[in-house]
Structures are given as C-alpha cells and as structure tokens.
Design a protein around this motif. Structure first.
Motif, PDB file in Angstrom:
ATOM      1  N   MET A   1       0.837  -1.188   0.000  1.00  0.00           N
ATOM      2  CA  MET A   1       0.000   0.000   0.000  1.00  0.00           C
ATOM      3  C   MET A   1       0.881   1.249   0.000  1.00  0.00           C
ATOM      4  N   ILE A   2       0.364   2.255  -0.625  1.00  0.00           N
ATOM      5  CA  ILE A   2       1.065   3.538  -0.679  1.00  0.00           C
ATOM      6  C   ILE A   2       0.844   4.263   0.651  1.00  0.00           C
ATOM      7  N   GLN A   3       1.877   4.921   1.134  1.00  0.00           N
ATOM      8  CA  GLN A   3       1.804   5.637   2.400  1.00  0.00           C
ATOM      9  C   GLN A   3       0.728   6.721   2.342  1.00  0.00           C
ATOM     10  N   ARG A   4      -0.046   6.836   3.427  1.00  0.00           N
ATOM     11  CA  ARG A   4      -1.116   7.839   3.483  1.00  0.00           C
ATOM     12  C   ARG A   4      -0.548   9.237   3.647  1.00  0.00           C
ATOM     13  N   LYS A   5      -1.189  10.179   2.960  1.00  0.00           N
ATOM     14  CA  LYS A   5      -0.809  11.593   3.042  1.00  0.00           C
ATOM     15  C   LYS A   5      -1.992  12.418   2.566  1.00  0.00           C
ATOM     16  N   GLN A   6      -1.841  13.703   2.535  1.00  0.00           N
ATOM     17  CA  GLN A   6      -2.899  14.583   2.045  1.00  0.00           C
ATOM     18  C   GLN A   6      -3.192  14.259   0.583  1.00  0.00           C
ATOM     19  N   TRP A   7      -4.461  14.293   0.193  1.00  0.00           N
ATOM     20  CA  TRP A   7      -4.873  13.950  -1.166  1.00  0.00           C
ATOM     21  C   TRP A   7      -4.111  14.763  -2.213  1.00  0.00           C
ATOM     22  N   SER A   8      -3.912  16.029  -1.950  1.00  0.00           N
ATOM     23  CA  SER A   8      -3.238  16.900  -2.921  1.00  0.00           C
ATOM     24  C   SER A   8      -1.761  16.531  -3.108  1.00  0.00           C
ATOM     25  N   GLN A   9      -1.202  15.733  -2.206  1.00  0.00           N
ATOM     26  CA  GLN A   9       0.200  15.345  -2.305  1.00  0.00           C
ATOM     27  C   GLN A   9       0.417  14.061  -3.106  1.00  0.00           C
ATOM     28  N   TYR A  10      -0.668  13.357  -3.451  1.00  0.00           N
ATOM     29  CA  TYR A  10      -0.527  12.175  -4.300  1.00  0.00           C
ATOM     30  C   TYR A  10      -0.327  12.628  -5.741  1.00  0.00           C
ATOM     31  N   ASN A  11       0.599  12.002  -6.436  1.00  0.00           N
ATOM     32  CA  ASN A  11       0.773  12.328  -7.854  1.00  0.00           C
ATOM     33  C   ASN A  11      -0.098  11.384  -8.696  1.00  0.00           C
ATOM     34  N   ASP A  12      -0.180  11.652  -9.975  1.00  0.00           N
ATOM     35  CA  ASP A  12      -1.036  10.859 -10.859  1.00  0.00           C
ATOM     36  C   ASP A  12      -0.624   9.393 -10.900  1.00  0.00           C
ATOM     37  N   GLU A  13       0.661   9.141 -10.842  1.00  0.00           N
ATOM     38  CA  GLU A  13       1.147   7.752 -10.863  1.00  0.00           C
ATOM     39  C   GLU A  13       0.676   6.993  -9.621  1.00  0.00           C
ATOM     40  N   GLU A  14       0.755   7.626  -8.461  1.00  0.00           N
ATOM     41  CA  GLU A  14       0.297   6.983  -7.228  1.00  0.00           C
ATOM     42  C   GLU A  14      -1.205   6.719  -7.275  1.00  0.00           C
TER      43      GLU A  14
END
Length: 89
Positions: A1-14
């Motif tokens: 699983m990808i580490q949780r963070k603020q939605w705006s910090q996820y990039n398109d690849e993630e």
C-alpha cells in the motif's frame, strides 16, 4: 500500500497505482478512502461528504474509527450511476 498523506500530495502515478490495486483485488478486499477515491475518480473529501449527507451513497464500514470501502460496494455504486440513453433514433 502507498503511504497515506494529504490527497493533494498524491501524484497521478500513485493514484493510478491505487486504482489498479482496487481493480485487481477480490470484491471483499477493504480499502481506505484514498484508494476508493482513486478507483471512482473522486476525492476523499467527496466520499466523506457522501457519507455524511447521502443516505443512498456508497456502503462503507467503520472499524476503530477508520473508514473502509469494499470493492463490491464501489462497483455497486458505479453500476447505480450508469445511465442508459433515453433518446430515440
């Protein structure tokens, strides 16, 4: 699983990887809101709004204060959102 963070910090690849994880999972697999949002093309805040204000929204579970969505309910929601064309030829 990808580490949780603020939605705006996820990039398109993630976001694409999260969506792929949901698509390939068994229907009973639980996912956090970020994965559900990626799969549905919505934001986690939209899902939160739906939980609070739409009685016919997506079925979810709350375990120990954590919200989870199962893929079968995400698919059921998508099926419910499908519209058929009513225009005549």
């Amino acid at each position: 699983m990808i580490q949780r963070k603020q939605w705006s910090q996820y990039n398109d690849e993630e976001k694409a990887l999260m969506k792929k994880d949901v698509m390939e999972a068994h229907e009973d697999t639980p996912f956090p809101p970020e994965y559900a949002a990626s799969y549905l093309g919505k934001s986690p805040s939209t899902l939160q709004h739906m939980r609070c204000h739409q009685s016919d929204g997506i079925t979810y579970s709350k375990i120990g204060g954590h919200v989870i969505y199962r893929r079968k309910y995400l698919d059921k929601y998508l099926d419910k959102c499908e519209k058929s064309c009513t225009a005549s030829d």
